[in-house]
Design an enzyme around this catalytic site. Structure first.
Site, mmCIF file in Angstrom:
data_model
loop_
_atom_site.group_PDB
_atom_site.id
_atom_site.type_symbol
_atom_site.label_atom_id
_atom_site.label_comp_id
_atom_site.label_asym_id
_atom_site.label_seq_id
_atom_site.Cartn_x
_atom_site.Cartn_y
_atom_site.Cartn_z
ATOM 1 N N ASP A 1 -6.869 -15.135 1.860
ATOM 2 C CA ASP A 1 -5.914 -14.180 2.410
ATOM 3 C C ASP A 1 -5.148 -14.722 3.605
ATOM 4 O O ASP A 1 -5.460 -14.366 4.734
ATOM 5 C CB ASP A 1 -6.653 -12.893 2.810
ATOM 6 C CG ASP A 1 -5.688 -11.774 3.152
ATOM 7 O OD1 ASP A 1 -4.501 -11.923 2.835
ATOM 8 O OD2 ASP A 1 -6.121 -10.770 3.735
ATOM 9 N N GLU B 1 -0.548 -12.310 10.715
ATOM 10 C CA GLU B 1 -1.757 -11.502 10.775
ATOM 11 C C GLU B 1 -2.966 -12.290 11.270
ATOM 12 O O GLU B 1 -3.785 -11.774 12.017
ATOM 13 C CB GLU B 1 -2.036 -10.933 9.367
ATOM 14 C CG GLU B 1 -3.341 -10.184 9.249
ATOM 15 C CD GLU B 1 -3.567 -9.633 7.838
ATOM 16 O OE1 GLU B 1 -2.699 -9.803 6.969
ATOM 17 O OE2 GLU B 1 -4.641 -9.032 7.621
ATOM 18 N N ASN C 1 0.895 -1.168 0.000
ATOM 19 C CA ASN C 1 0.000 0.000 0.000
ATOM 20 C C ASN C 1 0.929 1.213 0.000
ATOM 21 O O ASN C 1 1.247 1.767 1.042
ATOM 22 C CB ASN C 1 -0.904 -0.004 1.233
ATOM 23 C CG ASN C 1 -1.903 -1.153 1.202
ATOM 24 O OD1 ASN C 1 -2.339 -1.586 0.134
ATOM 25 N ND2 ASN C 1 -2.261 -1.655 2.369
ATOM 26 N N TRP D 1 -16.407 -8.713 3.497
ATOM 27 C CA TRP D 1 -15.662 -8.431 4.723
ATOM 28 C C TRP D 1 -16.249 -9.174 5.925
ATOM 29 O O TRP D 1 -15.618 -9.291 6.963
ATOM 30 C CB TRP D 1 -15.684 -6.915 5.030
ATOM 31 C CG TRP D 1 -14.779 -6.125 4.143
ATOM 32 C CD1 TRP D 1 -13.796 -6.606 3.333
ATOM 33 C CD2 TRP D 1 -14.768 -4.700 3.975
ATOM 34 N NE1 TRP D 1 -13.169 -5.577 2.668
ATOM 35 C CE2 TRP D 1 -13.753 -4.397 3.045
ATOM 36 C CE3 TRP D 1 -15.510 -3.657 4.526
ATOM 37 C CZ2 TRP D 1 -13.464 -3.089 2.653
ATOM 38 C CZ3 TRP D 1 -15.233 -2.358 4.143
ATOM 39 C CH2 TRP D 1 -14.217 -2.077 3.205
ATOM 40 N N GLU E 1 -8.256 -3.597 -2.950
ATOM 41 C CA GLU E 1 -8.492 -2.905 -1.684
ATOM 42 C C GLU E 1 -8.316 -1.398 -1.818
ATOM 43 O O GLU E 1 -7.698 -0.757 -0.984
ATOM 44 C CB GLU E 1 -7.550 -3.443 -0.595
ATOM 45 C CG GLU E 1 -7.775 -4.905 -0.298
ATOM 46 C CD GLU E 1 -6.970 -5.422 0.895
ATOM 47 O OE1 GLU E 1 -7.530 -6.215 1.638
ATOM 48 O OE2 GLU E 1 -5.807 -5.025 1.060
HETATM 49 O O1 GCW Z 1 -3.977 -9.543 4.364
HETATM 50 C C1 GCW Z 1 -4.498 -8.361 3.869
HETATM 51 C C2 GCW Z 1 -4.176 -7.378 4.918
HETATM 52 C C3 GCW Z 1 -3.859 -6.007 4.427
HETATM 53 C C4 GCW Z 1 -2.840 -6.132 3.305
HETATM 54 C C5 GCW Z 1 -3.470 -6.946 2.190
HETATM 55 C C6 GCW Z 1 -2.523 -7.182 1.045
HETATM 56 C C7 GCW Z 1 -1.025 -4.747 2.668
HETATM 57 O O2 GCW Z 1 -5.219 -7.351 5.860
HETATM 58 O O3 GCW Z 1 -3.345 -5.295 5.507
HETATM 59 O O4 GCW Z 1 -2.398 -4.890 2.843
HETATM 60 O O5 GCW Z 1 -3.834 -8.211 2.668
HETATM 61 O O6 GCW Z 1 -1.920 -8.239 1.015
HETATM 62 O O7 GCW Z 1 -2.402 -6.347 0.175
#
Ligand code: GCW
Length: 671
Positions: free
Chosen positions: A355, A383, A200, A531, A281
């Protein structure tokens, strides 16, 4: 006092025969004349290691003789000392052989010598007798990268190890010695690239002052074989008001990126290239201009190609609201673009289609884009697996993905796909770093093992996570056989425990919103459908699970026919992925003889018991581990046990409220 800063590069004193054996084989170091900074780094590491283990630093030798460690390339080594095995070793491989009583570390490049020096220290550190070290190794992937999600204000997205190690305020003038230790640790694993900033990304990172900071880091890391890369925000020229659009097909945009690349390469001649998160995103991307991912990636690729750079274009996309199945989006957008990417583009695919969940099936893009180099992206930072508090050794999770059979061709595992079995070169792996400025680097002692395992598997995706855990424990904690075995058992159980108490039987994405810590399967009111945890578990009075077969979202159709057929039937779907692919009635009989409901509860219970087991085993290890590290781990295990119970209680209570079913008799794990 052991504080964990030294990672697996501890080189603590040996005693008795072991010490004598190292002294005998490392009396002096012999290197090519006028050693490069890379060879100097190798020599410094060998000196540090031998000095640490024996108390005596090896002398600088001139000639190879018995008891010497000799570093050399085919050009620098006398013919009698040229070991076999040098051909087809590539630029980064190394050979370690005993010749005439000397230990010869040979490679075609100085970076190979550095890797060989670390390999010798690793062998000795794991208990191989120094006169027996005999090794030939070359990396199976070209790009072995860490992706830092580090922001320019030193916060770290999904980072649980303190602020960023990059002291942007002090750079470029202030070069924290810690950067060198970071480089040593990475070089010891063969990691050869680092993306400095978050995917990001901010436009500022590509402005002159920040390029100068990145250049300073590149200077520090270069001798260790590590290239610097940057995450680029797709709309950078527009947002810096230097173009009127960010349309990748607009000539002024392409020209801007070419000039920008030239500017970067003037400051960083070996700059690795760009990593891009686009149209995901909320990030800008080529689709904002009705262009494809290939249009965007190829435009950037053309800018860095003259300099030998690459573009890593992420396939993690879920841009528009997705009411049906977010798991399908990356495949839908990328698979049709197979063969349309420039030769210096790698499409970077997360291990699974959602994810970084505690468990996911492998991503269906692996094997499905035979004309496109695919990079695998793992998340080393935890995470979704308990931050830096819970013990969860990810090596076994990485191995599970790598060894998954894609079904597209005989033996075509995910590992083989990323090794280039289909698409040829280039190849690579990326790990989202778990590194920060915490004293332990990773926020906990055991999270260091995930950095280690990631690096070792990036070097050799066919590696065994258990063997890697053994290596790590031997260097980091103890070589006492029983204690070593116990710690390895803990590590190998730990991720399974996490899966059981968080998301058993293929459940996924039922964690707390935003921060992603702790359970929240009840959340249903977030703005975007995908979400909400309820979108993923779909529990109701009748049953639970996400139907991804033909009667549901049909995400299964994205897999090769052999896999799709097997997973289409709940009876032939591994129970680890059951509710990922199927929505099933609560009373469905399971192989255990229990109903699905009772099985689900049993898995949650098991997870809690496993977490308690970790704590019990660790307590018994006190005599083998220094007091500080033992206590720091023990504290975290206490939290893990508590939070495992929290997950179990909250998830069971919620699913009960939906199913209306009573708790199966005897299910609560004893307090
Ligand atoms: O896992 C999700 C995360 C975001 C992350 C995104 C990504 C960097 O919650 O924080 O952003 O994936 O991989 O782009």
């Amino acid at each position: 006092e052991e504080d964990g800063y030294d990672l697996w590069l501890r080189y603590r004193p040996l005693a008795g025969a072991e010490r004598a054996a190292v002294l005998r084989q490392a009396r002096e170091l012999v290197a090519p004349a006028l050693p490069s900074p890379t060879v100097q780094a190798a020599l410094a590491e060998l000196r540090r290691g031998v000095q640490g283990m024996t108390g005596l630093a090896p002398a600088d030798g001139k000639r190879a003789r018995a008891g010497a460690i000799v570093l050399g390339t085919p050009a620098s080594l006398p013919p009698a000392l040229r070991p076999t095995g040098l051909d087809r070793l590539g630029n980064e491989g190394y050979v370690i052989r005993r010749i005439a009583g000397a230990t010869v570390i040979a490679a075609h490049t100085d970076t190979g010598l550095l890797y060989g020096a670390f390999a010798w220290l690793r062998a000795v550190g794991t208990g191989v007798a120094p006169h027996r070290v005999d090794e030939r190794s070359a990396p199976r992937l070209q790009q072995r990268l860490l992706d830092h999600w580090d922001n320019l204000d030193r916060s770290v997205e999904r980072g649980y190890a303190g602020e960023s190690i990059w002291d942007w305020w002090g750079l470029p003038g202030v070069r924290d010695p810690r950067y060198i230790d970071y480089a040593r640790a990475n070089a010891s694993l063969g990691i050869n690239g680092t993306v400095l900033n978050n995917v990001n990304a901010k436009p500022e990172i590509l402005t002159a002052p920040w390029i100068a900071k990145a250049a300073a880091l590149a200077d520090v890391l270069r001798p260790y074989g590590i290239k610097v890369y940057l995450s680029a925000r797709f709309s950078t020229p527009l947002e810096l008001n230097e173009t009127a659009t960010a349309d990748p097909l607009a000539p002024e945009v392409a020209a801007w990126w070419r000039r920008k690349a030239d500017e970067i390469y003037r400051a960083i001649p070996d700059f690795g290239g760009f990593l891009v998160k686009a149209n995901s995103e909320g990030q800008p991307g080529p689709q904002d201009y009705r262009r494809s991912h290939a249009d965007g990636a190829n435009m950037l690729a053309a800018a860095v190609a003259p300099h030998g750079g690459i573009v890593m274009w992420r396939a993690f996309v879920y841009a528009a609201e997705n009411p049906v199945d977010r798991a399908k989006q990356a495949y839908d957008e990328f698979q049709p673009l197979d063969g349309r990417f420039a030769p210096n583009v790698l499409v970077q695919v997360k291990n699974g289609p959602i994810d970084f969940q505690p468990r996911e099936p492998f991503h269906p893009l692996f094997g499905a884009m035979p004309r496109t180099p695919l990079m695998l992206e793992f998340q080393v930072t935890k995470e979704y697996l308990g931050y830096a508090t819970h013990m969860a050794y990810l090596g076994s999770m990485f191995e599970e993905t790598l060894q998954s059979d894609t079904g597209h061709a005989p033996g075509l595992t995910v590992a083989r796909v990323i090794e280039g079995a289909q698409a040829g070169h280039p190849t690579g792996m990326a790990g989202v770093a778990n590194i920060g400025s915490s004293r332990t680097w990773s926020g906990s002692h055991f999270d260091q093992a995930n950095w280690y395992a990631y690096g070792r598997l990036a070097w050799n995706p066919q590696g065994s996570s258990r063997a890697i855990a053994r290596e790590w424990v031997a260097q980091t904690f103890t070589r006492a056989p029983r204690a070593l075995d116990d710690i390895v058992v803990m590590m190998m159980d730990s991720r399974d425990a996490v899966v059981n108490y968080m998301t058993p039987l293929g459940l996924h994405h039922i964690m707390g919103t935003g921060h992603h810590h702790g359970p929240a399967p009840w959340v249903a009111e977030l703005a975007r459908p995908e979400w909400n945890p309820v979108y993923y578990h779909k529990a109701d009075r009748g049953g639970i699970g996400f139907d991804r077969t033909a009667s549901g979202s049909n995400a299964l159709a994205q897999y090769a026919p052999a896999i799709a057929r097997r997973y289409a039937d709940p009876a032939t779907t591994p129970d680890t992925l059951l509710l990922w692919f199927h929505h099933l009635p609560w009373d469905r009989p399971m192989p255990s003889g229990r109903t699905l409901w009772a099985e689900l509860v049993a898995r949650y219970d098991l997870g809690v018991m496993q977490a308690r087991g970790l704590r019990t085993r660790w307590a018994a290890l006190a005599p083998f581990v220094d007091a500080r590290r033992h206590a720091e781990v023990a504290q975290r295990l206490d939290v893990q046990v508590e939070e495992a119970q929290w997950w179990r209680d909250a998830c069971i209570a919620y699913f009960q409220s939906v199913s209306g079913l009573a708790l199966p008799p005897g299910s609560r794990p004893p307090a």
